[in-house]
Motif scaffolding. Structure first.
Motif, mmCIF file in Angstrom:
data_model
loop_
_atom_site.group_PDB
_atom_site.id
_atom_site.type_symbol
_atom_site.label_atom_id
_atom_site.label_comp_id
_atom_site.label_asym_id
_atom_site.label_seq_id
_atom_site.Cartn_x
_atom_site.Cartn_y
_atom_site.Cartn_z
ATOM 1 N N VAL A 71 0.834 -1.204 0.000
ATOM 2 C CA VAL A 71 0.000 0.000 0.000
ATOM 3 C C VAL A 71 0.870 1.254 0.000
ATOM 4 O O VAL A 71 0.610 2.212 -0.732
ATOM 5 C CB VAL A 71 -0.964 -0.005 1.203
ATOM 6 N N LEU A 74 2.286 1.862 -3.442
ATOM 7 C CA LEU A 74 1.285 2.347 -4.395
ATOM 8 C C LEU A 74 0.939 3.810 -4.132
ATOM 9 O O LEU A 74 0.716 4.580 -5.071
ATOM 10 C CB LEU A 74 0.033 1.470 -4.325
ATOM 11 N N ILE A 82 -4.286 5.675 -4.940
ATOM 12 C CA ILE A 82 -4.147 4.237 -5.133
ATOM 13 C C ILE A 82 -5.130 3.788 -6.204
ATOM 14 O O ILE A 82 -6.339 4.029 -6.081
ATOM 15 C CB ILE A 82 -4.415 3.459 -3.830
ATOM 16 N N LEU A 87 -3.899 -2.319 -7.015
ATOM 17 C CA LEU A 87 -3.805 -2.940 -5.701
ATOM 18 C C LEU A 87 -4.212 -4.408 -5.780
ATOM 19 O O LEU A 87 -3.542 -5.278 -5.205
ATOM 20 C CB LEU A 87 -4.691 -2.194 -4.698
ATOM 21 N N SER A 162 -7.430 2.871 0.013
ATOM 22 C CA SER A 162 -6.604 1.761 0.486
ATOM 23 C C SER A 162 -7.450 0.551 0.837
ATOM 24 O O SER A 162 -6.948 -0.564 0.923
ATOM 25 C CB SER A 162 -5.790 2.185 1.714
ATOM 26 N N THR A 355 -10.627 -2.797 1.104
ATOM 27 C CA THR A 355 -9.801 -3.945 0.862
ATOM 28 C C THR A 355 -9.547 -4.647 2.147
ATOM 29 O O THR A 355 -9.443 -4.020 3.162
ATOM 30 C CB THR A 355 -8.453 -3.522 0.304
#
Length: 363
Positions: A71, A74, A82, A87, A162, A355
């Protein structure tokens, strides 16, 4: 080293510290942890019969640290943003690499199910609509490093990014928002009390993002868990955390449990992470969250130097360059755009997607 860099490194290495200390005790009951280890006092290798971490040497980090680094990278590469599909691809590539190494520490079921959905062509904004475990919370620390917690709507936008793809739910986002805001407050120079207050505020606001899913209110449970252990002897406090707060991969258990551990330890990073390891259950993730928050307040200089050297050596971990770049984003004030939160409903979808993966068999 300036104070903000010390705190940011404390957050990232504190996460890794709690992760590695909790690695051998994950998926064990508290009773078994006490029977096998007594009181955890340092890094231990995993037992050969541990279904998740068998074969991992003392000081090894798990998916919590690995995914927090993904993370962070990214965010750095995206100059503060992001890409959810990127991801997803990075997480799948990570799991493929772990499988090639013979690791049992793989993507949790919420993350795996969401990424499988993406592979089938489900839009990224819909793939994570059922993910409620703590994978988003365990890897959100770099968001707290890279962005100030205020203004809160802008900060939550970054938290949501994220979380995208796997945990786009009110519960998943609230847990991640709590951790990110606490870390951000610590990195910004705040006290432990200020970090906890920020966590509660952000969790309450984060629960208005994403798809509604049934689950206890994380903001309320953080406040309750913090007070639950007040004044208790250490062993009794840990027993109460296991019995009443819970140590599973559910966000509404593991995130408040991490804050309860911080309360017992008075925010000391080393003691917080040792106590988390002594809980069992999802001890690596609880330790990672507690270590990140405590480290953000106390700084890298407060972490045992020998333990940090072990983390760097065993895992070839070098977080300094990435952390400095994330702080560069914070200094530039790169907030991205802000979107007003949509009310959570049974079918509605707010500005978030999430996520998540917990420790391997559950997240």
């Amino acid at each position: 080293m300036n104070d903000q860099l010390d705190r940011a490194l404390g957050a990232y290495y504190g996460l890794a510290l709690g992760d590695a200390l909790g690695m051998p005790t994950q998926v064990m009951s508290r009773e078994d942890v006490v029977r096998v280890y007594g009181t955890v006092t340092g890094f231990e290798p995993a037992l050969p019969d541990n279904p998740v971490s068998a074969g991992m040497p003392a000081g090894s980090v798990t998916d919590d640290t690995d995914q927090a680094v993904i993370v962070g990278k990214l965010i750095d590469e995206g100059r503060g943003r992001i890409d959810p599909l990127r991801l997803a691809h990075e997480l799948l590539a990570w799991e493929k690499e772990m499988k090639a190494k013979g690791s049992f520490d793989l993507l949790g079921p919420s993350t795996k199910a969401a990424l499988d959905a993406v592979a089938r062509g489900v839009p990224a904004a819909e793939a994570g609509r059922y993910g409620s475990t703590n994978g988003a919370a365990m890897r959100v620390t770099p968001v707290g490093i890279a962005f100030a917690a205020e203004p809160l709507p802008d900060f939550l936008d970054r938290v949501v990014e994220s979380c995208q793809v796997t945990h786009d739910t009110t519960v998943g986002i609230a847990g991640a928002a709590a951790v990110a805001a606490a870390v951000s407050t610590g990195v910004g120079g705040g006290t432990l009390d200020a970090a906890v207050a920020a966590a509660v505020t952000a969790a309450r606001a984060g629960a208005r993002r994403g798809h509604w899913i049934a689950g206890a209110d994380i903001a309320a449970r953080i406040e309750w868990a913090w007070q639950l252990v007040e004044g208790l002897p250490q062993a009794e406090a840990l027993d109460r955390i296991c019995t009443l707060v819970g140590t599973s991969v559910a966000s509404q258990e593991s995130v408040p449990a991490a804050f309860a551990v911080l309360a017992v330890a008075g925010g000391d990073p080393w003691r917080s992470t040792l106590l988390a390891a002594s809980l069992g259950g999802d001890s690596d993730t609880i330790g990672a969250i507690a270590g990140a928050v405590a480290g953000s307040v106390a700084g890298l200089s407060a972490l045992p130097a020998e333990a940090v050297r072990t983390l760097r050596t065993v895992n070839a971990l070098e977080l300094e360059p990435l952390t400095a770049r994330l702080l560069g984003l914070r200094a530039s004030g790169t907030p991205g755009t802000s979107a007003a939160p949509a009310p959570a409903t049974g079918t509605g979808h707010g500005t978030a997607t999430a996520t998540g993966s917990a420790y391997s068999p559950a997240g």
